[in-house]
Design an enzyme around this catalytic site. Sequence first.
Site, PDB file in Angstrom:
ATOM      1  N   LYS A   1       0.858  -1.191   0.000  1.00 38.10           N
ATOM      2  CA  LYS A   1       0.000   0.000   0.000  1.00 38.10           C
ATOM      3  C   LYS A   1       0.887   1.231   0.000  1.00 38.10           C
ATOM      4  CE  LYS A   1      -4.011   2.079   0.438  1.00 38.10           C
ATOM      5  NZ  LYS A   1      -3.677   2.949  -0.705  1.00 38.10           N
TER       6      LYS A   1
ATOM      7  N   LYS B   1       4.736   2.503   8.653  1.00 42.06           N
ATOM      8  CA  LYS B   1       3.576   3.315   9.050  1.00 42.06           C
ATOM      9  C   LYS B   1       2.341   2.440   9.260  1.00 42.06           C
ATOM     10  CE  LYS B   1       3.384   6.883   6.570  1.00 42.06           C
ATOM     11  NZ  LYS B   1       3.212   7.774   5.421  1.00 42.06           N
TER      12      LYS B   1
ATOM     13  N   LYS C   1       5.277   1.990  -2.788  1.00 37.52           N
ATOM     14  CA  LYS C   1       5.216   3.400  -3.208  1.00 37.52           C
ATOM     15  C   LYS C   1       5.535   3.475  -4.689  1.00 37.52           C
ATOM     16  CE  LYS C   1       4.608   7.566  -1.340  1.00 37.52           C
ATOM     17  NZ  LYS C   1       3.824   7.980  -0.177  1.00 37.52           N
TER      18      LYS C   1
ATOM     19  N   THR D   1      -5.090  12.913   6.113  1.00 35.76           N
ATOM     20  CA  THR D   1      -3.690  12.991   6.555  1.00 35.76           C
ATOM     21  C   THR D   1      -3.561  14.108   7.583  1.00 35.76           C
ATOM     22  OG1 THR D   1      -2.979  12.196   4.406  1.00 35.76           O
ATOM     23  CG2 THR D   1      -1.310  13.296   5.757  1.00 35.76           C
TER      24      THR D   1
ATOM     25  N   ASN E   1      -2.259  19.066   0.031  1.00 33.71           N
ATOM     26  CA  ASN E   1      -3.259  18.255   0.724  1.00 33.71           C
ATOM     27  C   ASN E   1      -2.963  18.195   2.227  1.00 33.71           C
ATOM     28  OD1 ASN E   1      -3.970  15.500   1.951  1.00 33.71           O
ATOM     29  ND2 ASN E   1      -5.410  15.691   0.267  1.00 33.71           N
TER      30      ASN E   1
ATOM     31  N   SER F   1      -7.511   5.545   3.696  1.00 34.33           N
ATOM     32  CA  SER F   1      -7.378   4.741   2.471  1.00 34.33           C
ATOM     33  C   SER F   1      -7.782   3.293   2.758  1.00 34.33           C
ATOM     34  CB  SER F   1      -5.940   4.760   1.957  1.00 34.33           C
ATOM     35  OG  SER F   1      -5.725   5.873   1.121  1.00 34.33           O
TER      36      SER F   1
HETATM   37  P1  NAD Z   1       0.592  18.041  -2.482  1.00 32.64           P
HETATM   38  O1  NAD Z   1       1.079  17.831  -3.860  1.00 32.64           O
HETATM   39  O2  NAD Z   1      -0.843  18.147  -2.229  1.00 32.64           O
HETATM   40  O3  NAD Z   1       1.302  19.340  -1.857  1.00 32.64           O
HETATM   41  C1  NAD Z   1       2.677  19.475  -1.810  1.00 32.64           C
HETATM   42  C2  NAD Z   1       2.971  20.877  -1.302  1.00 32.64           C
HETATM   43  O4  NAD Z   1       4.378  21.015  -1.099  1.00 32.64           O
HETATM   44  C3  NAD Z   1       2.569  21.974  -2.296  1.00 32.64           C
HETATM   45  O5  NAD Z   1       2.029  23.060  -1.577  1.00 32.64           O
HETATM   46  C4  NAD Z   1       3.900  22.376  -2.913  1.00 32.64           C
HETATM   47  O6  NAD Z   1       3.891  23.706  -3.386  1.00 32.64           O
HETATM   48  C5  NAD Z   1       4.814  22.220  -1.729  1.00 32.64           C
HETATM   49  N1  NAD Z   1       6.214  22.054  -2.107  1.00 32.64           N
HETATM   50  C6  NAD Z   1       6.742  21.365  -3.128  1.00 32.64           C
HETATM   51  N2  NAD Z   1       8.082  21.506  -3.143  1.00 32.64           N
HETATM   52  C7  NAD Z   1       8.374  22.293  -2.087  1.00 32.64           C
HETATM   53  C8  NAD Z   1       9.590  22.799  -1.544  1.00 32.64           C
HETATM   54  N3  NAD Z   1      10.751  22.520  -2.124  1.00 32.64           N
HETATM   55  N4  NAD Z   1       9.517  23.558  -0.429  1.00 32.64           N
HETATM   56  C9  NAD Z   1       8.331  23.824   0.132  1.00 32.64           C
HETATM   57  N5  NAD Z   1       7.154  23.393  -0.316  1.00 32.64           N
HETATM   58  C10 NAD Z   1       7.186  22.642  -1.414  1.00 32.64           C
HETATM   59  O7  NAD Z   1       1.263  16.856  -1.630  1.00 32.64           O
HETATM   60  P2  NAD Z   1       0.769  16.264  -0.241  1.00 32.64           P
HETATM   61  O8  NAD Z   1      -0.080  15.095  -0.531  1.00 32.64           O
HETATM   62  O9  NAD Z   1       0.302  17.342   0.646  1.00 32.64           O
HETATM   63  O10 NAD Z   1       2.152  15.692   0.308  1.00 32.64           O
HETATM   64  C11 NAD Z   1       3.035  16.469   1.104  1.00 32.64           C
HETATM   65  C12 NAD Z   1       3.843  15.538   1.981  1.00 32.64           C
HETATM   66  O11 NAD Z   1       2.935  14.783   2.792  1.00 32.64           O
HETATM   67  C13 NAD Z   1       4.691  14.513   1.232  1.00 32.64           C
HETATM   68  O12 NAD Z   1       5.858  14.252   1.946  1.00 32.64           O
HETATM   69  C14 NAD Z   1       3.808  13.286   1.236  1.00 32.64           C
HETATM   70  O13 NAD Z   1       4.536  12.089   1.047  1.00 32.64           O
HETATM   71  C15 NAD Z   1       3.224  13.397   2.618  1.00 32.64           C
HETATM   72  N6  NAD Z   1       1.999  12.615   2.816  1.00 32.64           N
HETATM   73  C16 NAD Z   1       0.879  12.845   2.072  1.00 32.64           C
HETATM   74  C17 NAD Z   1      -0.242  12.052   2.291  1.00 32.64           C
HETATM   75  C18 NAD Z   1      -1.515  12.260   1.530  1.00 32.64           C
HETATM   76  O14 NAD Z   1      -2.505  11.578   1.846  1.00 32.64           O
HETATM   77  N7  NAD Z   1      -1.589  13.174   0.586  1.00 32.64           N
HETATM   78  C19 NAD Z   1      -0.218  11.035   3.254  1.00 32.64           C
HETATM   79  C20 NAD Z   1       0.932  10.861   4.021  1.00 32.64           C
HETATM   80  C21 NAD Z   1       2.044  11.651   3.781  1.00 32.64           C
END
Ligand code: NAD
Length: 434
Positions: free
Chosen positions: A69, A93, A105, A189, A220, A362
């Site tokens: 997953k 996790k 992943k 999240t 997100n 999820s």
């Molecule tokens: P997303 O694409 O929705 O948002 C990513 C954000 O990070 C955007 O605002 C983008 O502008 C910003 N960003 C990108 N590069 C950057 C940088 N160099 N410096 C600062 N900001 C930057 O992605 P997301 O789903 O919110 O994921 C963000 C983190 O959370 C990741 O590490 C992801 O693995 C983790 N995560 C997400 C989920 C999920 O359900 N979406 C679950 C667990 C962990």
Amino acid sequence: MVSFSPFANALAQLKRAAKILALDNLTLNKLQTPERVLTAKIPVPLDNGTTREFVAYRVQYNDARGPFKGGIRYHPGVTEDEVKALAFWMTMKCAAVGLPLGGGKGGVVVNPKELSAGELERLSRGYVQAFYQHLGPTKDVPAPDVYTNSQIMAWMLDEYEHLVGEHAPGMITGKPLSLGGSLGRATATAQGGVYILQELMAKLERSPKNTTVAIQGFGNAGANAAKLLHQLGYKIVAVSDSQGGVYNEDGIDPRKAEAIKQAGGMLGCYCLGTVCTLEQIKTDGPCRAVSNEELLELAVDVLIPAALENQITAANADRIKAKIILELANGPTTPEADEILNKKGTLVVPDILANAGGVTVSYFEQVQNAMNYYWSEEEVSPKLKKIMVDAFAAVWGAKGKHQVDLRTAAFVLAVERVVEAMRERGESNTKKGR
Ligand code: NAD
């Protein structure tokens, strides 16, 4: 030694837990390598009539506890090393919060902002064509991650169902509600992280009022966390995205910052309350633009990295002033930085606990898909809360029992559970490989 390899960092975290558990070398070796690393080159016809190839990965790390997953990331910086680390962290996790799932992943080396919607759809369908034989509700279940969303999940589901000739909504999560998505998934999240932070605040006998928060990443995870914490009375003083950020000592209303971003502005434009250019952003007074690096070092109570890996390193850890770091991003803190922060007494709530709300809902989505019976938001929320609160209590307990930091405590619990499942499956799972 300083390492910017996320996988090397992940293995360093594993080894700390393995030492506490006195894990034998054969089992440790098995945990140090993914079950399968799949790679493909995806040819995508572009709107201008040419074709471009994109490198794609799917890493299936460990499925002792259930189907692989983990999300799919679209980012120009994706590497095999990074996807391996993210797949490993997914394994840990799911185990840390007790879900019956393994870890995997995916990633594509692409800047999705450069593609049209049609090109993005062809790329997403190409990803499924490349890997579909390895995917499925009981094999490996992807989800959104950085720069992927419910629309991309919908295209992937549609392509998969065409290829296998049947409906299989449980093959992917984070789908739109109309295709079998779960209520509560979009904010899961952030919501999970907020439940964990509330538990920690209660342990520290602190209240949200006058607690200042800086959040790096406004997608997100980050933007939803900002809105939820704002509602609870926390004072959000800084937010940022890939273009940079904004700081306001009087507090930021994340809904207004989001509206400006959605209207095509930069987060820094929040200072002026209108869409504007970088040059127009004020740099004095209570409100000013900040870089992503500055944001991390602000004098706040809670720092929430919610963007990418390797943001808090040996180079800046001693300048971090926050007393609590809630890792909504995966792998934002390197092991060297962890050591510095632990010595300073900073409480780092590790990614495998703090951001597990996403994979938890999820999992609920898969359960609902399997039953073909769907829950209301009122049913989803308490189920998520219970899993997060119980997981926090277990990790807090392990912290005390082993006298370690929260990350090591979470890894000890997770590794124990994965190893137990491997052993129950028989000797070949811990000794020779299958
Ligand atoms: P997303 O694409 O929705 O948002 C990513 C954000 O990070 C955007 O605002 C983008 O502008 C910003 N960003 C990108 N590069 C950057 C940088 N160099 N410096 C600062 N900001 C930057 O992605 P997301 O789903 O919110 O994921 C963000 C983190 O959370 C990741 O590490 C992801 O693995 C983790 N995560 C997400 C989920 C999920 O359900 N979406 C679950 C667990 C962990």
